[in-house]
Motif scaffolding. Sequence first.
Motif, short mmCIF file in Angstrom:
data_model
loop_
_atom_site.label_atom_id
_atom_site.label_comp_id
_atom_site.label_asym_id
_atom_site.label_seq_id
_atom_site.Cartn_x
_atom_site.Cartn_y
_atom_site.Cartn_z
N ARG A 181 64.31 26.77 -35.37
CA ARG A 181 63.60 25.56 -36.04
C ARG A 181 64.01 26.01 -37.55
N THR A 182 64.24 27.24 -38.01
CA THR A 182 64.66 27.43 -39.51
C THR A 182 66.17 26.81 -39.71
N ALA A 187 61.81 18.26 -36.99
CA ALA A 187 62.24 16.99 -37.38
C ALA A 187 62.51 17.04 -38.90
N PRO A 188 63.61 16.27 -39.46
CA PRO A 188 63.49 16.03 -41.02
C PRO A 188 62.04 15.88 -41.70
N LEU A 199 69.65 22.53 -42.42
CA LEU A 199 70.56 21.58 -42.30
C LEU A 199 69.86 20.27 -42.56
N ASN A 200 68.77 20.05 -42.25
CA ASN A 200 67.95 18.51 -42.97
C ASN A 200 67.90 18.71 -44.19
N THR A 201 67.46 19.79 -44.88
CA THR A 201 67.17 19.89 -46.42
C THR A 201 68.63 19.86 -47.06
N THR A 202 69.59 20.35 -46.72
CA THR A 202 70.85 20.51 -47.41
C THR A 202 71.89 19.35 -47.14
N VAL A 237 74.00 13.50 -45.66
CA VAL A 237 73.71 12.49 -44.41
C VAL A 237 73.55 13.06 -43.27
N GLY A 238 73.00 12.39 -42.14
CA GLY A 238 72.76 13.03 -40.98
C GLY A 238 71.26 13.77 -40.76
N ARG A 239 70.83 13.44 -39.61
CA ARG A 239 69.52 13.83 -39.40
C ARG A 239 69.43 14.83 -38.15
N PHE A 240 68.79 15.93 -38.24
CA PHE A 240 68.70 16.83 -36.94
C PHE A 240 67.40 16.90 -36.41
N PHE A 241 67.29 16.97 -35.10
CA PHE A 241 65.96 16.94 -34.39
C PHE A 241 66.16 17.91 -33.11
#
Length: 374
Positions: A180-181, A218-219, A186-189, A192-196
């Motif tokens: 999860r970390t 999630a983001p 990835l979502n913070t940096t 584009v693109g979102r990870f779940f």
Amino acid sequence: MPRRVLVNRAGERFDLVETPAPNEHALQEVMKVNPQLIPADDLGLDGDLLVVGRETSLASGSIDLLCLAASGDLVLVEFKTGPQNPDFRHTLAQVIDYGSDLWRLSVDDFDRGLVQRFLRSGHAPESLAGCHDLRDAIARAGWNLDDEATDALLERLTDVLLTGDFHYVIAAQRFTETMRTSLDYLNTTMRVGRFFLVEIVQLEGAELTAHAAQVVAAPSRRTQSSSGPQITTDEARFLASLDGDEYRDAFRDFLAACSALGLVLAWRSKGLSIRIPTPDRNEPLSIAWGLPEGAQWQGLRHLSVGVDRASLELTPSLTEPVERYLAAIEAVPGGRRLNTKMSAQTFDAKTAPAAVPALIDAIAELVREVQGGA
């Protein structure tokens, strides 16, 4: 402690208790065959997803599931094959590789190279039997999109492929805090693109087996609300693209009046559609369009006012006031009916300035009738 679900069936009450699946592969097959389990709402998407690829070969390998949302967003789903961190890192790297394979494809190449291949592969569901291409599949998806909404979907898909703004989903039975970390990083940096992360749950009890899926990472709201670079125009850029001060001022007055009347100004890559909310469905009805010089949509050009009759059929409560609206705009001097299936009149840079006041009056009367009947 395992999760429980209380079931009430014909007066009989019993628990379904979460139980480990015999292996990850068994759960993967459940979701592949039943993609409606993917919690689209938790991904920030409306409606069920349309599967447009299953075990489809790309340059980097075979993607487990490739799904399209009614918004035009793409969801790449990859299943983690083992419980350890190295398995997760491998799956994460794999799904990013798939994103790079799709990045910068045109919609036509995406359709011909992936969707049409999937429709012929034998992996496509029965609901898509007989579909030949992406538009066929969209029409069969149950989203009830009219031509304009379908074009908006394809326009968003064009943006998504160009920018790489994909929804990446890793699915498994369990994820660790370290995983999860990594996802949060990835979502913070990433720009584009979102990870779940999606956990697939199996529950058993009373000789029943049930499955569910839930997003567990999630983001953030800030990240998720940003859909990446959008290739759209706005009022300032649109007006700047018009030739002639008189035409530009008339269009500015037209847009200001439509905004004041509570209409929706939906900006697109080259222009906009002007829509009126309806009591029949959530999707507003387009009653006017603005396009810059040289651009056209469905045969419409410049300042066009009218309606798409296919869309009007989905909003029957507006039929009578819209027919009066069409009669009013047809009576405005300077309008020209183009060779299009739309019931619309087009006014160019020469005719629009004199016509705009009467067009505003016709739209104001339509709004008054619709609001009075709501």
